[in-house]
Design a protein around this motif. Structure first.
Motif, short mmCIF file in Angstrom:
data_model
loop_
_atom_site.label_atom_id
_atom_site.label_comp_id
_atom_site.label_asym_id
_atom_site.label_seq_id
_atom_site.Cartn_x
_atom_site.Cartn_y
_atom_site.Cartn_z
N PRO A 21 0.82 -1.21 0.00
CA PRO A 21 0.00 0.00 0.00
C PRO A 21 0.86 1.26 0.00
O PRO A 21 2.05 1.20 0.33
CB PRO A 21 -0.80 -0.12 1.31
CG PRO A 21 -0.76 -1.57 1.66
CD PRO A 21 0.55 -2.07 1.15
N PRO A 22 0.30 2.39 -0.35
CA PRO A 22 1.06 3.64 -0.37
C PRO A 22 1.70 3.93 0.99
O PRO A 22 1.08 3.67 2.04
CB PRO A 22 0.00 4.70 -0.71
CG PRO A 22 -1.08 3.94 -1.38
CD PRO A 22 -1.09 2.57 -0.78
N PRO A 23 2.93 4.46 1.02
CA PRO A 23 3.61 4.74 2.30
C PRO A 23 2.80 5.65 3.21
O PRO A 23 2.94 5.59 4.43
CB PRO A 23 4.92 5.40 1.86
CG PRO A 23 5.16 4.90 0.48
CD PRO A 23 3.80 4.74 -0.14
N SER A 24 1.95 6.49 2.64
CA SER A 24 1.17 7.41 3.47
C SER A 24 0.25 6.68 4.45
O SER A 24 -0.19 7.25 5.45
CB SER A 24 0.32 8.33 2.57
OG SER A 24 -0.57 7.56 1.77
N ARG A 25 -0.03 5.40 4.17
CA ARG A 25 -0.84 4.62 5.11
C ARG A 25 -0.10 4.36 6.41
O ARG A 25 -0.71 3.94 7.39
CB ARG A 25 -1.25 3.30 4.48
CG ARG A 25 -2.27 3.40 3.37
CD ARG A 25 -2.84 2.04 3.06
NE ARG A 25 -3.73 2.06 1.91
CZ ARG A 25 -4.38 1.00 1.47
NH1 ARG A 25 -4.22 -0.17 2.06
NH2 ARG A 25 -5.17 1.08 0.42
N TYR A 26 1.22 4.53 6.42
CA TYR A 26 2.03 4.16 7.57
C TYR A 26 2.60 5.35 8.29
O TYR A 26 3.64 5.25 8.94
CB TYR A 26 3.14 3.20 7.11
CG TYR A 26 2.62 1.93 6.52
CD1 TYR A 26 2.05 0.96 7.34
CD2 TYR A 26 2.66 1.70 5.15
CE1 TYR A 26 1.54 -0.21 6.80
CE2 TYR A 26 2.14 0.53 4.61
CZ TYR A 26 1.58 -0.42 5.44
OH TYR A 26 1.08 -1.58 4.91
N ALA A 30 1.76 3.04 14.69
CA ALA A 30 0.87 1.93 15.03
C ALA A 30 0.53 1.08 13.82
O ALA A 30 0.24 -0.11 13.95
CB ALA A 30 -0.42 2.48 15.67
N GLU A 31 0.57 1.69 12.63
CA GLU A 31 0.25 0.96 11.40
C GLU A 31 1.32 -0.09 11.07
O GLU A 31 1.08 -0.98 10.26
CB GLU A 31 0.11 1.93 10.23
CG GLU A 31 -1.05 2.91 10.35
CD GLU A 31 -2.39 2.27 10.04
OE1 GLU A 31 -2.42 1.04 9.81
OE2 GLU A 31 -3.40 3.00 10.05
N HIS A 32 2.49 0.00 11.68
CA HIS A 32 3.56 -0.95 11.38
C HIS A 32 3.39 -2.26 12.14
O HIS A 32 4.02 -3.26 11.81
CB HIS A 32 4.92 -0.35 11.76
CG HIS A 32 5.33 0.82 10.92
ND1 HIS A 32 6.36 0.77 10.02
CD2 HIS A 32 4.82 2.08 10.83
CE1 HIS A 32 6.50 1.94 9.43
NE2 HIS A 32 5.57 2.75 9.90
N ILE A 33 2.56 -2.24 13.19
CA ILE A 33 2.45 -3.40 14.06
C ILE A 33 1.49 -4.42 13.46
O ILE A 33 0.36 -4.09 13.11
CB ILE A 33 1.96 -2.98 15.47
CG1 ILE A 33 2.93 -1.94 16.06
CG2 ILE A 33 1.87 -4.20 16.39
CD1 ILE A 33 2.43 -1.31 17.34
N PRO A 38 6.41 -10.36 13.71
CA PRO A 38 7.18 -9.44 14.56
C PRO A 38 7.70 -8.22 13.81
O PRO A 38 7.92 -8.27 12.59
CB PRO A 38 8.34 -10.31 15.04
CG PRO A 38 8.52 -11.33 13.97
CD PRO A 38 7.14 -11.61 13.43
N LEU A 39 7.91 -7.13 14.56
CA LEU A 39 8.48 -5.93 13.98
C LEU A 39 9.96 -6.11 13.65
O LEU A 39 10.45 -5.59 12.65
CB LEU A 39 8.34 -4.76 14.96
CG LEU A 39 6.98 -4.06 15.04
CD1 LEU A 39 6.97 -3.08 16.20
CD2 LEU A 39 6.70 -3.33 13.73
N ALA A 40 10.69 -6.80 14.52
CA ALA A 40 12.13 -6.97 14.34
C ALA A 40 12.50 -8.41 14.67
O ALA A 40 11.73 -9.15 15.29
CB ALA A 40 12.90 -5.99 15.24
#
Length: 400
Positions: A21-26, A30-33, A38-40
């Motif tokens: 999706p477009p980067p603007s969604r992130y 919180a949108e990364h979770i 896992p995040l990392a």
């Protein structure tokens, strides 16, 4: 400012190259979770073999699964630097499964930069490998490629219009005594632990219904295959370019074995939840000839006759018997799907299972036609077991 009309135009143009999706969604972190991913990568490695040992295993292990497993573990550590090892693997291996999986690994390592490599296999001697290369290239380019096949065959007397075999690239994260541990599951290793997965659909209900079948070898002492079927329900949205996006969930009651080993001792019924999202490519009848009888006649006039390719993500929870795994290694029956909320199974549920998958119809007979439902599902659309795949709706008399 984006207008409603421009947003509508973007929507109707379909999903080009299936890009994120477009980067603007992130903009909000919180949108990364993710719900389970896992995040990392702050986890201990399950496979602690050295790079040298892995390279030796890629070339010398006796079984296809272990050679593939070593290659995927090596690639997980090295990233794009593993490319030449993967390319050599594809060139020397004779197994169709390993070569198809190898091309998928190239795609995962390089993304769009893998397109020249995939293109090299458009005319491979194995038509299935060539067909997969074209499907993956189309995913990355956003332009559908001419397929190796232009004819399909569908059989009557089956539960489903289509049964598509899936390749799965999975990961598991286990809360062990030594700390959270992550393992990368190559396609054949996933199959050996959790079962070979087949996606089963009917043209009339593909927008809301799906059945997933798992076929697990090596669990029963008598050598018979262990089958399970999981009915999924959800919603779908259609895009241009004959693409459909599906979001499905499954909740079923399954036998759970407090012993930690499947079919070892008494079981208790628990709810098992799985989630799955996917994008399917739907056939344009102008590009395909459908062979068959009554079922073929239905598909020949259908708006969504059959799936030509699918790709997506999945997630669920499991209980892993780490004591037995430490002693015996990972084998069928030591990892069982589970629930975090059940009073007995919950405390034993120590594993997150997630990953990605892709699949397409294959030529099962070598007659130059893709077989839409040549694999007979061991359950019906409602998720009822049909162990003998003959319509008798019988369960396995020895193991159920």
């Amino acid at each position: 400012m984006t207008t409603i009309s421009s947003r509508t135009t973007q929507f109707t143009e379909g999903i080009q190259a299936l890009v994120p999706p477009p980067p603007s969604r992130y903009n909000d972190p919180a949108e990364h979770i993710d719900f389970i991913r896992p995040l990392a990568d702050n986890y201990l490695p399950f496979d602690v073999r050295s790079k040298k040992t892995l390279l030796e295993a890629v070339k010398e292990e006796a079984t296809e699964m272990e050679r593939e497993r070593a290659l995927w573990e090596l690639s997980d550590r090295l990233g794009p630097e593993a490319l030449h090892h993967v390319q050599n693997f594809i060139q020397v291996e004779s197994s169709r499964d390993l070569r198809q999986g190898g091309l998928w690994l190239v795609m995962q390592l390089l993304g769009q930069a893998s397109m020249p490599v995939l293109e090299e296999y458009f005319m491979d001697d194995d038509p299935e490998v060539a067909d997969y290369a074209r499907v993956m290239y189309g995913d990355l380019s956003g332009v559908s490629q001419t397929r190796v096949y232009s004819q399909v065959e569908v059989e009557d007397g089956h539960h489903f219009d289509q049964t598509v075999p899936l390749m799965i690239s999975g990961q598991v994260i286990v809360d062990s005594d030594t700390g959270p541990t992550r393992a990368r599951l190559s396609p054949l290793w996933f199959d050996s632990i959790l079962g070979k997965v087949t996606a089963c659909t009917n043209a009339d209900t593909i927008a809301t219904n799906l059945v997933i079948e798992k076929a697990l070898e090596g669990l029963h002492a008598d050598g018979s295959t262990h089958y399970e079927v999981f009915p999924f329900r959800g919603t779908s949205v259609s895009y241009a370019d004959r693409l459909m996006e599906h979001t499905y969930a499954s909740e079923t009651i399954r036998p759970f074995y407090p012993s930690g080993v499947v079919e070892d001792g008494p079981s208790i019924p628990i709810p098992v939840n799985l989630v799955r999202c996917a994008v399917t490519s739907i056939a344009d009848l102008g590009d395909w000839t459908i062979h068959g009888s009554q079922r073929a006649e239905k598909l020949q006039g259908h708006e969504r006759p059959f799936v030509t390719a699918v790709r997506g993500r999945f997630a669920g929870w499991a209980a892993s018997d780490m004591d037995r795994i430490t002693e015996e290694g990972v084998r069928a029956g030591l990892v069982q799907l589970s629930s975090t909320c059940h009073e007995i199974a919950g405390p034993m549920t120590n594993t997150k299972v997630f990953g990605i998958f892709r699949g397409k119809p294959m030529d099962r007979t070598g007659n130059g036609r893709l077989s839409l439902n040549g694999y007979k599902a061991h359950g019906d659309e409602a998720g009822r077991m049909d162990y003998y795949a003959d319509g008798s709706m019988a369960a396995d008399p020895l193991h159920h």
